[in-house]
Design a protein around this motif. Structure first.
Motif, short mmCIF file in Angstrom:
data_model
loop_
_atom_site.label_atom_id
_atom_site.label_comp_id
_atom_site.label_asym_id
_atom_site.label_seq_id
_atom_site.Cartn_x
_atom_site.Cartn_y
_atom_site.Cartn_z
N GLY A 145 -26.88 -39.87 -28.06
CA GLY A 145 -25.75 -40.73 -28.21
C GLY A 145 -24.31 -40.21 -28.05
N ASP A 146 -23.46 -41.03 -28.05
CA ASP A 146 -21.89 -40.75 -27.86
C ASP A 146 -21.66 -40.27 -26.31
N GLU A 147 -22.35 -40.86 -25.47
CA GLU A 147 -22.02 -40.67 -24.01
C GLU A 147 -20.87 -41.13 -23.39
N GLY A 148 -20.40 -41.88 -24.19
CA GLY A 148 -19.32 -42.86 -23.74
C GLY A 148 -19.44 -44.40 -23.38
N LYS A 149 -20.56 -44.89 -23.88
CA LYS A 149 -20.91 -46.13 -23.44
C LYS A 149 -19.83 -47.13 -23.85
N GLY A 150 -18.99 -46.77 -24.98
CA GLY A 150 -18.05 -47.80 -25.34
C GLY A 150 -16.88 -47.68 -24.11
N LYS A 151 -16.69 -46.76 -23.46
CA LYS A 151 -15.56 -46.73 -22.63
C LYS A 151 -16.26 -47.71 -21.20
N ILE A 152 -17.52 -47.31 -20.94
CA ILE A 152 -18.06 -47.86 -19.71
C ILE A 152 -18.27 -49.47 -20.09
N ALA B 226 -23.62 -47.13 -34.99
CA ALA B 226 -22.89 -47.04 -33.76
C ALA B 226 -21.41 -46.70 -33.99
N GLY B 227 -20.93 -46.01 -33.29
CA GLY B 227 -19.46 -45.91 -33.15
C GLY B 227 -19.05 -45.88 -31.64
N HIS B 228 -18.34 -46.69 -31.04
CA HIS B 228 -18.19 -46.99 -29.62
C HIS B 228 -16.79 -46.90 -29.34
N GLY C 145 -17.85 -37.19 -34.91
CA GLY C 145 -18.57 -38.49 -35.01
C GLY C 145 -17.69 -39.67 -35.06
N ALA C 146 -17.68 -40.71 -34.12
CA ALA C 146 -16.88 -41.89 -34.16
C ALA C 146 -17.17 -42.70 -35.69
N SER C 147 -18.24 -42.56 -36.21
CA SER C 147 -18.62 -43.50 -37.33
C SER C 147 -18.47 -42.43 -38.60
N PRO D 124 -18.79 -32.97 -37.21
CA PRO D 124 -18.63 -32.34 -36.07
C PRO D 124 -20.18 -32.74 -35.15
N ARG D 125 -19.93 -32.91 -33.85
CA ARG D 125 -21.36 -32.86 -33.12
C ARG D 125 -21.73 -31.73 -32.36
N ARG D 126 -22.95 -31.41 -32.72
CA ARG D 126 -23.46 -30.14 -32.21
C ARG D 126 -23.38 -30.32 -30.44
N LEU E 36 -21.77 -41.02 -14.92
CA LEU E 36 -21.64 -39.75 -15.53
C LEU E 36 -20.17 -39.44 -16.13
N THR E 37 -20.07 -39.14 -17.27
CA THR E 37 -19.01 -39.13 -18.24
C THR E 37 -18.52 -37.86 -18.77
N LYS E 38 -17.15 -37.44 -19.04
CA LYS E 38 -16.59 -36.51 -19.56
C LYS E 38 -16.51 -35.15 -18.61
N LEU E 39 -16.54 -35.56 -17.29
CA LEU E 39 -16.38 -34.50 -16.30
C LEU E 39 -15.23 -33.44 -16.78
N ASP E 40 -14.35 -34.03 -17.23
CA ASP E 40 -12.80 -33.34 -17.07
C ASP E 40 -13.19 -32.27 -18.34
N VAL E 41 -14.00 -32.56 -19.23
CA VAL E 41 -14.24 -31.77 -20.51
C VAL E 41 -14.65 -30.06 -19.84
N LEU E 42 -15.33 -30.19 -18.81
CA LEU E 42 -15.93 -29.04 -18.49
C LEU E 42 -14.85 -27.99 -17.52
N ILE F 119 -18.09 -41.96 -12.00
CA ILE F 119 -17.81 -40.78 -12.69
C ILE F 119 -16.40 -41.11 -13.83
N SER F 120 -16.56 -40.42 -14.92
CA SER F 120 -15.49 -40.75 -15.83
C SER F 120 -14.85 -39.37 -16.12
N THR F 121 -13.49 -39.64 -15.90
CA THR F 121 -12.34 -38.34 -15.86
C THR F 121 -11.49 -38.12 -17.02
N GLY F 122 -11.72 -39.06 -18.04
CA GLY F 122 -10.73 -39.25 -19.21
C GLY F 122 -11.33 -40.45 -19.96
N PRO F 123 -10.73 -40.59 -21.42
CA PRO F 123 -11.20 -41.80 -22.05
C PRO F 123 -10.63 -43.16 -21.78
N GLU F 124 -9.53 -43.07 -20.74
CA GLU F 124 -9.07 -44.32 -20.51
C GLU F 124 -9.59 -45.18 -19.58
#
Ligand code: GDP
Ligand code: IMO
Ligand code: MG
Length: 445
Positions: free
Chosen positions: A13-20, A40-42, A302-304, A308-310, A333-339, A416-421
């Motif tokens: 969960g919380d992979e970034g489905k909402g954004k996509i 769900a929290g998208h 958690g968006a809902s 804190p997410r593990r 593929l999401t949240k590449l920027d986080v790494l 590839i997603s590089t940010g939430p927007e």
């Protein structure tokens, strides 16, 4: 070709489905949820405006799209109106002209929330860590043939009679565990006015969707939760109570399997999990600091529920399993920027159990707790990828990481997603993915 695409979370969960979903909705005419409820929290971010969707499909901010809450969902009418009222304040009107609720969807009533609490308390250390929103108990009633569907509830007499029958059992359970019982009147009085308000939204969405499919309209089917939380295929019993995987899209909408033309897996470049249950690549003990770094950089709360997410490393073995059971035809593929901040990045490429490499994803959660992940270590790129929109602008090591993941899971990367927007997105050049979007995608807000 008129596409009917399912979007599914590939992890916990919380992979970034909402954004996509929000991003792709531009190219589709109808957006449908097929399972789950307000567990769900998208999140959707459009410029400086952010939305969190729980029950409504993430296409809702596109004013010209029809949004459908499918028959496979469990819907809490109170949560529906809290969400639609909040959206109205943000300038998004939720009206029966473009939002439809399936007559066959099951309702979550106050006693489902009560049972969710009771069940978690009873389980103690064995608890699932649910969202306490009544999701599991509502699906239990559905399978137990005592659930109340949206269309049933429209008839006040039927609603009252079913509440009365169900409360007999609920109150026995709750009383046995020392909880506060509920009266028929209070449940009816809390529910019926909301059902009356919901009435104009309730319709035969199965008929609507099949007609739309015959007419060649494009449909985006939005999954909630994710493959490893699927009640059949996930890390049972630490799962949600619905079929989150692509097969659920058919039963949860009434669209036959052959109508579905593609399945997009949403894959985060690392893994998170909320709630209890096994998590082989979790950053623990020696890696706790890295886990906190990822949690802060990725805003992994958690968006809902705000929990804190593990956090953990990317698990290619589990994601290959997700690719199998969903039949991903492409992945985002999401949240590449986080790494960006990491010196080295580990990827789990296989599982070892009792000293032996295993071939298939374990069915037993106790086994999953004992897994020794086999890791490959890749160099980090240590430079910002935030907001990059062109593949060629990615640092070479980030591209290598993306290619490594794609090869490991055996599916091409479409995006590839590089940010939430919306705009912080790279079209990665997968022809299958691109073919779903017709004229292409303008990621501009
Ligand atoms: P969902 O449940 O799969 O829709 O995901 P959530 O919305 O619960 O969690 C994903 C979080 O990551 C949200 O806060 C998004 O705004 C954010 N997000 C999505 N894609 C990206 C990305 O590529 N980079 C970053 N930094 N954040 C992202
Ligand atoms: P999205 O759609 C992450 C988890 C809960 C718990 C388990 C069962 O935003 O990805 P439930 O209330 O469904 O009976 O809880 O499933 N869970 C989620 N975890 N993202 C979600 O949704 C989730 N929905 C449920 O934390 O472990
Ligand atoms: Mg979420």
């Amino acid at each position: 070709m008129s596409h009917i695409i399912v979007i599914v979370g590939a992890q916990w969960g919380d992979e970034g489905k909402g954004k996509i979903v929000d991003l792709l909705a531009e190219r589709f005419s109808i957006v449908v949820r097929y399972q789950g409820g307000h567990n769900a929290g998208h999140s959707v971010q459009i410029g400086d405006r952010s939305f969190v969707l729980h029950l409504l499909p993430s296409g809702i901010t596109h004013k010209d799209k029809t949004c459908v809450l499918g028959n496979g969902m469990v819907i809490d009418p109170k949560a529906f109106f809290e969400e639609s009222d909040r959206l109205a304040e943000q300038g998004v009107a939720v009206t029966p002209e473009r939002v439809m609720v399936s007559a066959r969807a099951h309702l979550i009533l106050p006693y489902h929330r009560l049972l969710d609490h009771t069940s978690e308390e009873r389980l103690g250390n064995e608890r699932v860590g649910t969202t306490l929103r009544g999701i599991g108990p509502a699906y239990e009633d559905k399978a137990g043939r005592r659930g109340i569907r949206a269309a049933d509830a429209l008839n006040a007499e039927v609603l009252r009679a079913r509440i009365e029958r169900n409360l007999e059992d609920v109150n026995r359970i709750v009383a046995a565990y020392g909880g506060q019982t509920l009266s028929v009147d209070e449940v009816f009085d809390q529910t019926y006015p909301l059902v009356e308000r919901l009435a104009p939204f309730i319709t035969d969405t199965t008929h609507f969707l099949n007609k739309a499919a015959r007419e060649g309209r494009t449909i985006l089917i939005e999954g909630a939760q994710a493959a490893l939380l699927d009640v059949d295929h996930g890390t049972y019993p630490f799962v949600t109570s619905s079929n989150t995987t692509a097969g659920g899209a058919s039963t949860g909408t009434g669209l036959a399997p052959h109508r579905i033309t593609g399945v997009l897996g949403i894959v985060r470049t690392y893994t998170t999990r909320v709630g209890e249950g096994p998590f082989p690549t979790e950053m623990l003990a020696g890696e706790a600091e890295l886990g906190s770094l990822i949690r802060e950089r990725g805003r992994e709360y958690g968006a809902s529920t705000g929990r804190p997410r593990r956090c953990g490393w990317f698990d290619a073995f589990a994601t290959r399993y997700a690719a199998d059971i969903n039949g991903f035809t492409s992945v985002a593929l999401t949240k590449l920027d986080v790494l960006d901040a990491l010196d080295e990045i580990k990827v789990c490429t296989g599982y070892r159990l009792d000293g032996k490499t295993i071939e298939s994803f374990p069915a037993v959660s106790q086994d999953l707790r004992r897994i020794e992940p086999i890791y490959a270590t890749l160099p980090g790129w240590r430079t910002s990828t935030e907001g990059i929109t062109e593949l060629n602008d990615l640092p070479a090591r980030a591209r290598e990481y993306v290619e490594f993941i794609s090869k490991e899971i055996g599916v091409a990367v479409g995006l590839i997603s590089t940010g939430p927007e919306r705009g912080q997105t790279i079209m990665a050049g997968d022809p299958t993915f691109n073919s779903w979007l017709g004229e292409g995608l303008s990621a501009a807000p």
